[in-house]
Write an enzyme that holds these catalytic residues in place. Structure first.
Site, PDB file in Angstrom:
ATOM      1  N   LYS A  14      34.169  42.463  39.791  1.00 38.10           N
ATOM      2  CA  LYS A  14      33.855  41.083  40.175  1.00 38.10           C
ATOM      3  C   LYS A  14      33.940  40.904  41.695  1.00 38.10           C
ATOM      4  CE  LYS A  14      37.175  39.274  37.547  1.00 38.10           C
ATOM      5  NZ  LYS A  14      37.819  40.461  36.915  1.00 38.10           N
ATOM      6  N   ARG A  90      39.840  31.607  33.368  1.00 37.01           N
ATOM      7  CA  ARG A  90      40.406  32.710  32.610  1.00 37.01           C
ATOM      8  C   ARG A  90      40.954  32.258  31.260  1.00 37.01           C
ATOM      9  NH1 ARG A  90      41.767  36.310  37.207  1.00 37.01           N
ATOM     10  NH2 ARG A  90      42.632  38.248  36.444  1.00 37.01           N
ATOM     11  N   ARG A 129      42.076  52.006  43.357  1.00 36.60           N
ATOM     12  CA  ARG A 129      41.617  50.927  44.238  1.00 36.60           C
ATOM     13  C   ARG A 129      42.501  50.760  45.477  1.00 36.60           C
ATOM     14  NH1 ARG A 129      40.451  45.030  41.860  1.00 36.60           N
ATOM     15  NH2 ARG A 129      42.663  45.035  41.255  1.00 36.60           N
ATOM     16  N   ARG A 162      47.400  47.323  45.632  1.00 31.62           N
ATOM     17  CA  ARG A 162      48.013  46.118  45.061  1.00 31.62           C
ATOM     18  C   ARG A 162      49.189  46.475  44.163  1.00 31.62           C
ATOM     19  NH1 ARG A 162      43.234  42.404  42.691  1.00 31.62           N
ATOM     20  NH2 ARG A 162      44.779  42.248  41.035  1.00 31.62           N
ATOM     21  N   ARG A 173      47.613  43.675  31.916  1.00 32.16           N
ATOM     22  CA  ARG A 173      46.500  42.798  32.341  1.00 32.16           C
ATOM     23  C   ARG A 173      45.333  42.902  31.373  1.00 32.16           C
ATOM     24  NH1 ARG A 173      45.979  45.336  37.959  1.00 32.16           N
ATOM     25  NH2 ARG A 173      44.075  44.116  38.259  1.00 32.16           N
TER      26      ARG A 173
HETATM   27  P1  ADP Z   1      42.121  41.229  38.346  1.00 29.11           P
HETATM   28  O1  ADP Z   1      40.887  40.532  37.849  1.00 29.11           O
HETATM   29  O2  ADP Z   1      41.840  42.583  38.896  1.00 29.11           O
HETATM   30  O3  ADP Z   1      43.259  41.240  37.365  1.00 29.11           O
HETATM   31  P2  ADP Z   1      42.788  39.008  40.190  1.00 29.11           P
HETATM   32  O4  ADP Z   1      42.960  39.200  41.638  1.00 29.11           O
HETATM   33  O5  ADP Z   1      41.655  38.190  39.722  1.00 29.11           O
HETATM   34  O6  ADP Z   1      42.723  40.495  39.613  1.00 29.11           O
HETATM   35  O7  ADP Z   1      44.137  38.377  39.563  1.00 29.11           O
HETATM   36  C1  ADP Z   1      45.404  38.907  39.841  1.00 29.11           C
HETATM   37  C2  ADP Z   1      46.473  38.105  39.120  1.00 29.11           C
HETATM   38  O8  ADP Z   1      46.459  36.756  39.611  1.00 29.11           O
HETATM   39  C3  ADP Z   1      46.295  37.964  37.622  1.00 29.11           C
HETATM   40  O9  ADP Z   1      46.852  39.055  36.920  1.00 29.11           O
HETATM   41  C4  ADP Z   1      47.032  36.646  37.338  1.00 29.11           C
HETATM   42  O10 ADP Z   1      48.422  36.838  37.326  1.00 29.11           O
HETATM   43  C5  ADP Z   1      46.698  35.825  38.559  1.00 29.11           C
HETATM   44  N1  ADP Z   1      45.477  34.991  38.369  1.00 29.11           N
HETATM   45  C6  ADP Z   1      44.329  35.055  39.090  1.00 29.11           C
HETATM   46  N2  ADP Z   1      43.425  34.144  38.674  1.00 29.11           N
HETATM   47  C7  ADP Z   1      44.015  33.478  37.646  1.00 29.11           C
HETATM   48  C8  ADP Z   1      43.613  32.424  36.775  1.00 29.11           C
HETATM   49  N3  ADP Z   1      42.388  31.869  36.875  1.00 29.11           N
HETATM   50  N4  ADP Z   1      44.494  31.995  35.836  1.00 29.11           N
HETATM   51  C9  ADP Z   1      45.715  32.525  35.739  1.00 29.11           C
HETATM   52  N5  ADP Z   1      46.165  33.525  36.515  1.00 29.11           N
HETATM   53  C10 ADP Z   1      45.336  34.005  37.462  1.00 29.11           C
END
Ligand code: ADP
Ligand code: ZN
Length: 220
Positions: A14, A90, A129, A162, A173
């Site tokens: 993404k 999400r 990554r 990360r 996750r």
């Molecule tokens: P990835 O898609 O690789 O897991 P992100 O950077 O999108 O990474 O998200 C990292 C973390 O941030 C998630 O595991 C969650 O804890 C939090 N997070 C991000 N966006 C949301 C969301 N829309 N709702 C809830 N938690 C979120």
């Protein structure tokens, strides 16, 4: 206001897609809740302190925290811009609130690009990554290596891994994604908004498919 959502599991690309579209003619604003949260954590804000534990464990940050961030950023943003939502919504609650918030702005979702990705590809991508501390650009130790090891091609910033890109947190996750986010696919399919793409095909051809779709809807 134009709205495109990037939907897919962690490691589906993404951020990479958003990165490529950002410089584009469309002038998309990359709206990544994960990046926003990491920024809040590194600035030790109240939101950051609330979110940090959830993120370390690979769990979702509570909806009300996310909704607060999203509303604040949309309020402050350009109402005529094109938005690329990455990592949001999400949950069903977040998806409902997004629809409401957009309706209040006279806007709606134009497309939802779903990046289908096999599990072995996800694991390989996430464990290798590396992310730029300064600009957030993503690299990969073997798939997309930077010209100089540990240094961002785009801005010269320092690359890091990360905290949640370790095997145990990645597994969590993925489980959270399957339990809480995957059901959004059928929601958007029913609304006729979903465009399914194979994320395991190389960035250039993936971007060509996305561009073709975005071009076909220029009037929208
Ligand atoms: P990835 O898609 O690789 O897991 P992100 O950077 O999108 O990474 O998200 C990292 C973390 O941030 C998630 O595991 C969650 O804890 C939090 N997070 C991000 N966006 C949301 C969301 N829309 N709702 C809830 N938690 C979120
Ligand atoms: Zn950088």
């Amino acid at each position: 206001m134009k709205v495109v959502i990037l939907l897919g599991p962690p490691g589906s690309g993404k951020g990479t897609v958003a990165e490529r579209l950002r410089g584009d003619k469309g002038g998309y604003v990359h709206f990544a809740t994960g990046d926003m949260l990491r920024e809040e954590v590194s600035n030790s804000t109240a939101v950051g302190q609330e979110a940090e534990g959830f993120m370390k464990r690979g769990e979702l940050v509570p909806d009300e925290v996310i909704i607060r961030i999203v509303e604040t950023r949309l309020e402050a943003g350009d109402p005529t811009a094109a938005y690329l939502f990455d990592g949001f919504p999400r949950t069903l609650v977040q998806a409902d609130l997004l629809d409401e918030s957009l309706a209040g702005r006279g806007a709606k979702i134009d497309y939802v690009f779903f990046l289908a990705t096999p599990r072995d590809v996800i694991l390989q991508r996430l464990t290798g990554r590396r992310v730029c501390k300064a600009c957030g650009a993503s690299f990969h130790v073997t798939n997309i290596p930077p010209a100089v090891e540990g240094v961002c091609d785009a801005c010269g910033g320092e690359l890091y891994q990360r905290k949640d890109d370790n095997e145990e947190t990645i597994a969590n996750r993925l489980e959270v994604y399957n339990r809480q986010t995957e059901s959004l696919i059928s929601r958007y399919e029913e609304k006729g908004l979903l465009v399914s793409l194979d994320s395991d095909q190389g960035v250039a051809s993936l971007m060509a498919e996305i561009d073709a779709k975005l071009q076909s809807g220029v009037d929208a």
